[in-house]
Design a protein around this motif. Structure first.
Motif, PDB file in Angstrom:
ATOM      1  N   LYS A 127       4.499  13.569   2.233  1.00 44.94           N
ATOM      2  CA  LYS A 127       4.626  13.498   0.773  1.00 44.94           C
ATOM      3  C   LYS A 127       6.058  13.191   0.359  1.00 44.94           C
ATOM      4  N   ASN A 128       7.026  13.653   1.136  1.00 44.13           N
ATOM      5  CA  ASN A 128       8.433  13.465   0.798  1.00 44.13           C
ATOM      6  C   ASN A 128       9.038  12.200   1.397  1.00 44.13           C
ATOM      7  N   ASP A 129       8.213  11.343   1.946  1.00 46.12           N
ATOM      8  CA  ASP A 129       8.683  10.082   2.524  1.00 46.12           C
ATOM      9  C   ASP A 129       8.416   8.950   1.518  1.00 46.12           C
ATOM     10  N   GLU A 130       9.482   8.426   0.964  1.00 43.27           N
ATOM     11  CA  GLU A 130       9.351   7.380  -0.061  1.00 43.27           C
ATOM     12  C   GLU A 130       8.596   6.158   0.449  1.00 43.27           C
ATOM     13  N   ASP A 131       8.836   5.757   1.690  1.00 41.14           N
ATOM     14  CA  ASP A 131       8.161   4.573   2.237  1.00 41.14           C
ATOM     15  C   ASP A 131       6.644   4.750   2.247  1.00 41.14           C
ATOM     16  N   ILE A 132       6.194   5.965   2.465  1.00 37.75           N
ATOM     17  CA  ILE A 132       4.756   6.222   2.540  1.00 37.75           C
ATOM     18  C   ILE A 132       4.144   6.359   1.155  1.00 37.75           C
ATOM     19  N   PHE A 133       4.805   7.074   0.257  1.00 36.00           N
ATOM     20  CA  PHE A 133       4.163   7.456  -1.008  1.00 36.00           C
ATOM     21  C   PHE A 133       4.473   6.563  -2.205  1.00 36.00           C
ATOM     22  N   ARG A 134       5.446   5.700  -2.130  1.00 34.28           N
ATOM     23  CA  ARG A 134       5.810   4.951  -3.343  1.00 34.28           C
ATOM     24  C   ARG A 134       4.673   4.081  -3.873  1.00 34.28           C
ATOM     25  N   ASN A 135       3.830   3.533  -3.007  1.00 27.56           N
ATOM     26  CA  ASN A 135       2.733   2.662  -3.449  1.00 27.56           C
ATOM     27  C   ASN A 135       1.415   3.396  -3.674  1.00 27.56           C
ATOM     28  N   LEU A 136       1.377   4.682  -3.375  1.00 33.80           N
ATOM     29  CA  LEU A 136       0.127   5.427  -3.539  1.00 33.80           C
ATOM     30  C   LEU A 136      -0.062   5.856  -4.989  1.00 33.80           C
ATOM     31  N   GLY A 137      -1.273   6.221  -5.331  1.00 35.39           N
ATOM     32  CA  GLY A 137      -1.638   6.522  -6.711  1.00 35.39           C
ATOM     33  C   GLY A 137      -0.786   7.568  -7.391  1.00 35.39           C
ATOM     34  N   GLY A 138      -0.449   8.620  -6.673  1.00 35.07           N
ATOM     35  CA  GLY A 138       0.378   9.679  -7.253  1.00 35.07           C
ATOM     36  C   GLY A 138       1.842   9.332  -7.310  1.00 35.07           C
ATOM     37  N   LYS A 143       4.775   7.682  10.992  1.00 34.59           N
ATOM     38  CA  LYS A 143       5.217   6.285  11.111  1.00 34.59           C
ATOM     39  C   LYS A 143       5.091   5.730  12.530  1.00 34.59           C
ATOM     40  N   ASP A 144       5.187   6.593  13.533  1.00 31.62           N
ATOM     41  CA  ASP A 144       5.026   6.140  14.918  1.00 31.62           C
ATOM     42  C   ASP A 144       3.593   5.709  15.210  1.00 31.62           C
ATOM     43  N   GLN A 145       2.663   6.097  14.359  1.00 33.96           N
ATOM     44  CA  GLN A 145       1.250   5.797  14.576  1.00 33.96           C
ATOM     45  C   GLN A 145       0.732   4.689  13.651  1.00 33.96           C
TER      46      GLN A 145
END
Length: 183
Positions: free
Chosen positions: A27-38, A99-101
């Motif tokens: 949740k605290n990783d910008e790369d993962i969450f910036r494009n998600l709905g929340g 991210k490794d996966q």
């Protein structure tokens, strides 16, 4: 291994309280969450712990699962959201937080597994999703899974100082029995 839905590369299981550390890191990783709905909005582990019971709850209109590889490593989350029990439709969402996966097809397989669950056990007929138009990897994955574009919401999400268009996609899953997907 608590397994609920098994595929070739991953399995889906209910969220456990012990997943809090993974969920908070993702949740605290910008790369993962910036494009998600929340959107990207960092939260403390204490705050997220307060939400955890609602994420675990499988009695409402959402069904969330942790995606694990066969080494029992949590790699992401997939879910069905805003289930409408009358119209038999809902939203689908997925992310690979480890991210490794990423890039191994785990997200795609998790979607295939949850589509099957939605059709065979929840009697859902249509899934829809919203994806940022610039998110080429996500758009490509959804298209390979048979989702079709049905519209665009202009300047719908605010990401890093700019409003971004969001593509609306849908898939009728009752029609997919016996269909094989490219891997």
């Amino acid at each position: 291994m608590i397994c609920i839905i098994t595929g070739d590369q991953v399995y889906l299981r209910p969220i456990l309280k012990s997943d809090l550390t993974h969920l908070n890191r993702w949740k605290n990783d910008e790369d993962i969450f910036r494009n998600l709905g929340g959107g990207y909005m960092p939260v403390s582990i204490d705050q997220q712990e307060k939400w955890l019971d609602s994420m675990i709850d499988m009695t409402g209109n959402n069904r969330r699962f942790i995606i694990c590889n066969f080494e029992d490593l949590p790699v992401g989350m997939v879910g069905l959201y805003n289930i409408n029990w009358i119209h038999r439709c809902c939203e689908i969402g997925v992310y690979i937080g480890n991210k490794d996966q990423q890039g191994k097809g785990f997200g795609k397989e998790a979607c295939i597994l949850i589509e099957s669950f939605a059709r065979e056990y929840l009697n859902l007929r249509k899934l829809k999703l919203y994806v940022v138009k610039e998110n080429d990897k996500a758009l490509s994955m959804w298209e390979k899974l048979g989702y079709r574009v049905v519209g665009v919401l202009k300047e719908e999400r605010y990401i890093k100082g700019q409003y971004k268009d969001v593509v609306i996609m849908e898939k009728f899953i009752q029609q997919m029995a016996g269909v094989s997907y490219e891997k």
